[in-house]
Design a protein around this motif. Sequence first.
Motif, PDB file in Angstrom:
ATOM      1  N   HIS A  31      11.883 116.256  62.491  1.00 48.59           N
ATOM      2  CA  HIS A  31      11.661 117.456  62.594  1.00 48.59           C
ATOM      3  C   HIS A  31      13.298 117.470  63.044  1.00 48.59           C
ATOM      4  O   HIS A  31      13.856 116.762  63.870  1.00 48.59           O
ATOM      5  CB  HIS A  31      11.454 117.594  63.962  1.00 48.59           C
ATOM      6  CG  HIS A  31       9.119 116.998  63.909  1.00 48.59           C
ATOM      7  ND1 HIS A  31       8.220 117.954  63.053  1.00 48.59           N
ATOM      8  CD2 HIS A  31       8.807 115.636  63.777  1.00 48.59           C
ATOM      9  CE1 HIS A  31       6.881 116.892  62.843  1.00 48.59           C
ATOM     10  NE2 HIS A  31       7.515 116.127  64.040  1.00 48.59           N
ATOM     11  N   HIS A  89      11.964 114.179  66.651  1.00 40.29           N
ATOM     12  CA  HIS A  89      12.733 115.746  66.878  1.00 40.29           C
ATOM     13  C   HIS A  89      14.077 114.835  67.180  1.00 40.29           C
ATOM     14  O   HIS A  89      14.947 115.275  67.663  1.00 40.29           O
ATOM     15  CB  HIS A  89      12.204 116.288  67.571  1.00 40.29           C
ATOM     16  CG  HIS A  89      11.071 116.739  67.725  1.00 40.29           C
ATOM     17  ND1 HIS A  89      10.763 117.831  66.816  1.00 40.29           N
ATOM     18  CD2 HIS A  89      10.156 116.145  67.979  1.00 40.29           C
ATOM     19  CE1 HIS A  89       9.038 117.913  67.816  1.00 40.29           C
ATOM     20  NE2 HIS A  89       8.791 116.673  67.466  1.00 40.29           N
ATOM     21  N   LYS A  95      13.610 122.532  71.568  1.00 40.32           N
ATOM     22  CA  LYS A  95      12.315 122.836  71.574  1.00 40.32           C
ATOM     23  C   LYS A  95      11.609 123.697  70.948  1.00 40.32           C
ATOM     24  O   LYS A  95      10.860 124.056  70.963  1.00 40.32           O
ATOM     25  CB  LYS A  95      12.592 123.980  73.404  1.00 40.32           C
ATOM     26  CG  LYS A  95      11.037 124.802  73.968  1.00 40.32           C
ATOM     27  CD  LYS A  95      11.654 124.852  74.971  1.00 40.32           C
ATOM     28  CE  LYS A  95      10.661 125.669  75.971  1.00 40.32           C
ATOM     29  NZ  LYS A  95      11.221 125.773  76.855  1.00 40.32           N
ATOM     30  N   ALA A  96      12.262 124.611  70.122  1.00 43.19           N
ATOM     31  CA  ALA A  96      12.106 125.474  68.769  1.00 43.19           C
ATOM     32  C   ALA A  96      11.130 124.646  67.906  1.00 43.19           C
ATOM     33  O   ALA A  96      10.868 125.315  66.800  1.00 43.19           O
ATOM     34  CB  ALA A  96      13.542 126.176  68.316  1.00 43.19           C
ATOM     35  N   THR A  97      11.603 123.167  67.650  1.00 44.99           N
ATOM     36  CA  THR A  97      10.841 121.902  67.246  1.00 44.99           C
ATOM     37  C   THR A  97       9.438 122.412  67.434  1.00 44.99           C
ATOM     38  O   THR A  97       9.292 121.156  66.185  1.00 44.99           O
ATOM     39  CB  THR A  97      11.958 121.282  67.144  1.00 44.99           C
ATOM     40  OG1 THR A  97      11.801 120.689  67.883  1.00 44.99           O
ATOM     41  CG2 THR A  97      13.376 121.366  65.896  1.00 44.99           C
ATOM     42  N   ARG A  98       9.074 122.704  69.250  1.00 46.40           N
ATOM     43  CA  ARG A  98       7.648 122.071  69.195  1.00 46.40           C
ATOM     44  C   ARG A  98       7.215 120.598  69.234  1.00 46.40           C
ATOM     45  O   ARG A  98       6.401 120.225  68.957  1.00 46.40           O
ATOM     46  CB  ARG A  98       6.870 122.665  68.632  1.00 46.40           C
ATOM     47  CG  ARG A  98       7.217 124.267  68.833  1.00 46.40           C
ATOM     48  CD  ARG A  98       6.021 124.887  68.480  1.00 46.40           C
ATOM     49  NE  ARG A  98       5.570 126.527  68.436  1.00 46.40           N
ATOM     50  CZ  ARG A  98       5.358 127.453  69.323  1.00 46.40           C
ATOM     51  NH1 ARG A  98       5.362 126.541  70.324  1.00 46.40           N
ATOM     52  NH2 ARG A  98       5.636 128.838  68.855  1.00 46.40           N
ATOM     53  N   PRO A  99       8.378 119.976  70.869  1.00 44.10           N
ATOM     54  CA  PRO A  99       7.777 118.699  70.188  1.00 44.10           C
ATOM     55  C   PRO A  99       6.660 118.421  71.670  1.00 44.10           C
ATOM     56  O   PRO A  99       6.993 118.549  72.081  1.00 44.10           O
ATOM     57  CB  PRO A  99       9.350 117.999  70.710  1.00 44.10           C
ATOM     58  CG  PRO A  99       9.866 118.948  71.545  1.00 44.10           C
ATOM     59  CD  PRO A  99      10.127 120.143  70.650  1.00 44.10           C
ATOM     60  N   ASP A 100       5.961 116.602  70.906  1.00 39.65           N
ATOM     61  CA  ASP A 100       5.121 116.911  71.875  1.00 39.65           C
ATOM     62  C   ASP A 100       5.845 115.999  72.923  1.00 39.65           C
ATOM     63  O   ASP A 100       5.883 115.393  72.784  1.00 39.65           O
ATOM     64  CB  ASP A 100       3.615 116.650  71.727  1.00 39.65           C
ATOM     65  CG  ASP A 100       4.323 115.424  70.626  1.00 39.65           C
ATOM     66  OD1 ASP A 100       4.635 114.288  71.210  1.00 39.65           O
ATOM     67  OD2 ASP A 100       2.991 115.562  69.139  1.00 39.65           O
ATOM     68  N   GLN A 101       4.225 115.865  74.003  1.00 40.85           N
ATOM     69  CA  GLN A 101       4.572 114.720  75.042  1.00 40.85           C
ATOM     70  C   GLN A 101       5.406 113.588  74.517  1.00 40.85           C
ATOM     71  O   GLN A 101       6.303 112.635  75.220  1.00 40.85           O
ATOM     72  CB  GLN A 101       3.786 114.839  76.379  1.00 40.85           C
ATOM     73  CG  GLN A 101       4.163 116.462  77.159  1.00 40.85           C
ATOM     74  CD  GLN A 101       5.108 116.016  77.383  1.00 40.85           C
ATOM     75  OE1 GLN A 101       5.832 115.345  78.191  1.00 40.85           O
ATOM     76  NE2 GLN A 101       6.289 118.103  77.598  1.00 40.85           N
TER      77      GLN A 101
END
Length: 237
Positions: A213, A185, A117-123
Motif C-alpha cells: 500500500h 504500507h 494514516k490516509a492509507t488506513r493501516p490496520d493494527q
Amino acid sequence: MKAIMYVAHGSRLPEKNREFRHFVDQIMQNRPEPCQKIAFLEKEDETMAIVGESIIAAGAKEITVVPMLLFPAMHATKDIPDQVAQLKKQHPDVIFRIADTFGAEQEVAAVAAAKIKATRPDQDAAILVIAHGSASYTEPRAQMQTVTASIATQLQLPVALGMLHGEPNYRIVATELAAKHKNVHWMPYFLFQGQLVDKIRAGISEISGTQWHEADSLDLDTAMITAVLRKITEVTP
C-alpha cells in the motif's frame, strides 16, 4: 539590505520546478526581506552563482541561504557551502548565513504520519518509511531514525526505516517485512513524487509475498512551511 536565497535541487521536469516555485513563494510571503529569490543546483540558468550575483547587484549586504532540502548530505554539507564560499570570495563585504535542512522538524514528520494514516493501516500492518539516505554521510540516517520514532508515536504503530542509498537498504527491509506481514504500507519520505520515487516503486513491485500500500510523498505540503521558516529564523538576526 537583507535578502534570502532559497536553494532547491531542481528537476528535469518543468512542472516539478513550477510546483517548487509555488511552494517557495508561500514561504516568501511570510518573510520581510525585500529581496528573495530561488536558485537551483541542477538548473544552469538559475545557479547559485547567477542568482547570488543578482541579489548582490540589487544591493544585498546580508544573505541567508536556505537549503530546500530534507537532510544534510552532499548538497547541504558540501555543494551549497562551496558555492557560498565562491560568492564570499568575490564579495567579501557581504555577510552570508546558511540555514539548516528541515526534514527532521516535527511538522514534516506530522505530514508523513498523515500521509500514512490516509492509507488506513490496520493494527497488524507493517509501516515502512523510505528516505533518500546517503552512503557517505551518517547524519541523514540519524535524523531519519528520529523521524520514524515520531511517526510511530503518532500512528501508535511500529515504523521501519529504509534508505535508497546507504543503510538500511530499503529492499532488504521491505523483503523482511513482506515475509512477516500480509499488508505493508510504505511511504516515500521525499519532497515530491519524482524519478527517485519511481525507482523505489519499481523496486518495491519486485518484492512479492505481501499486499503493498503506497502512501503519498510529502508532496510539498504547505504544513511544512512553518518548519522552513523556523530554520530561517534560527540563523537570521
